[in-house]
Design an enzyme around this catalytic site. Structure first.
Site, short mmCIF file in Angstrom:
data_model
loop_
_atom_site.label_atom_id
_atom_site.label_comp_id
_atom_site.label_asym_id
_atom_site.label_seq_id
_atom_site.Cartn_x
_atom_site.Cartn_y
_atom_site.Cartn_z
N LYS A 8 0.86 -1.19 0.00
CA LYS A 8 0.00 0.00 0.00
C LYS A 8 0.89 1.23 0.00
O LYS A 8 2.06 1.20 0.36
CB LYS A 8 -0.92 0.02 1.22
CG LYS A 8 -0.19 0.12 2.57
CD LYS A 8 -0.29 1.51 3.17
CE LYS A 8 0.43 1.60 4.52
NZ LYS A 8 1.81 2.06 4.41
N ASP A 133 -1.32 -1.27 10.99
CA ASP A 133 -1.95 -1.16 9.67
C ASP A 133 -2.35 -2.51 9.07
O ASP A 133 -2.77 -2.58 7.92
CB ASP A 133 -1.06 -0.38 8.69
CG ASP A 133 0.32 -1.00 8.50
OD1 ASP A 133 0.60 -2.01 9.16
OD2 ASP A 133 1.10 -0.46 7.69
#
Length: 270
Positions: A8, A133
């Protein structure tokens, strides 16, 4: 069962305050990118095993987030022994969330492989126990991440069709090192508001707060950012707490990329 945990990027990252627990509250857009590892999990009648290939991963296999994810679910479910193999491609200490993706995909594979019937919300709760995350990679879609980066708000940012170039300069930056140099503060404008504007306005408005302290320490990062702009990027930034820099382009850069051969460079379409 084999899947491909993806990286990401962070589009903007505002560090807004330090929490009583020592973590920081942040605001950032998490956006999935198709630079991937490969993860295979199979049930076995023999001993459970975890093997690695590709990039060297520091630490004992039992300390790997993939294995920790397996043991986390095993605490609550009667899972059989498994053979797990991770082929590591996404650089570490790169601000790309590769290790977190591997952990989240482990949870998702185990859920499917053994019909645990866990909802995405349940999987996110397990993922939050593995890293700040990790939970993002359960649903794996663009979100506004807040608090520790583990609470998500819907976001309408759509970069479909944009070209991206990711540049990893062959060194990582630990999370501890990155956070040691930051001074949290409330932003003048919320990132959520800034992200509603056209991408060509992001250059001077959408900022990763880690750049202010890490660029003086690692000048090559600022150089890469300028190189990406010189190649025609509409927007360039550091991802996460570094050290990967990325550029977003309307069209794929046509000239040879000017980065050293020992850098890891990935290009793709969002």
């Amino acid at each position: 069962m084999i899947q491909f945990p993806n990286a990401k990027i962070n589009i903007g990252l505002q560090l807004v305050e330090k929490r009583p627990d020592g973590f920081h509250n942040l605001v950032s857009c998490f956006y999935p990118v198709n630079w991937t590892d490969a993860l295979e999990i199979l049930p076995t009648t023999g001993e459970a095993a975890f093997t690695l290939s590709g990039l060297a991963v520091p630490g004992a296999p039992t300390q790997n987030l993939c294995w920790k994810a397996y043991e986390l679910l095993k605490n609550d479910f009667q899972l059989p022994a498994i053979q797990m193999h991770l082929h590591k491609v996404i650089p570490m200490g790169a601000g790309l969330g590769g290790g977190s993706a591997d952990a989240a995909f482990t949870l998702k594979i185990l859920n499917d492989l053994f019909a645990l019937n866990l909802t995405p919300e349940h999987l996110e709760n397990y993922a939050r126990q593995l890293g700040s995350d990790c939970a993002f990679f359960v649903q794996n879609k663009p979100v506004l991440a807040v608090e520790k980066g583990d609470v998500f708000e819907p976001l309408t940012v759509d970069l479909k069709g944009w070209h991206i170039v990711l540049v990893y300069p062959n060194f990582g930056i630990s999370t501890a090192e990155a956070y040691a140099g930051v001074l949290p503060q409330l932003p003048e404008k919320s990132l959520k508001t800034l992200l509603t504007q056209a991408l060509n306005t992001f250059k001077d408005a959408v900022v990763n707060d880690f750049e202010a302290s890490l660029f003086p320490k690692y000048p090559v990062l600022a150089e890469i950012k300028e190189q990406l702009y010189s190649l025609g990027a509409e927007y360039a930034s550091m991802s996460g707490s570094g050290s990967t820099m990325y550029g977003l382009f309307k069209e794929a850069p046509v000239q040879p990329l000017p980065f050293p051969k020992d850098y890891s460079v990935w290009q793709g379409v969002l």
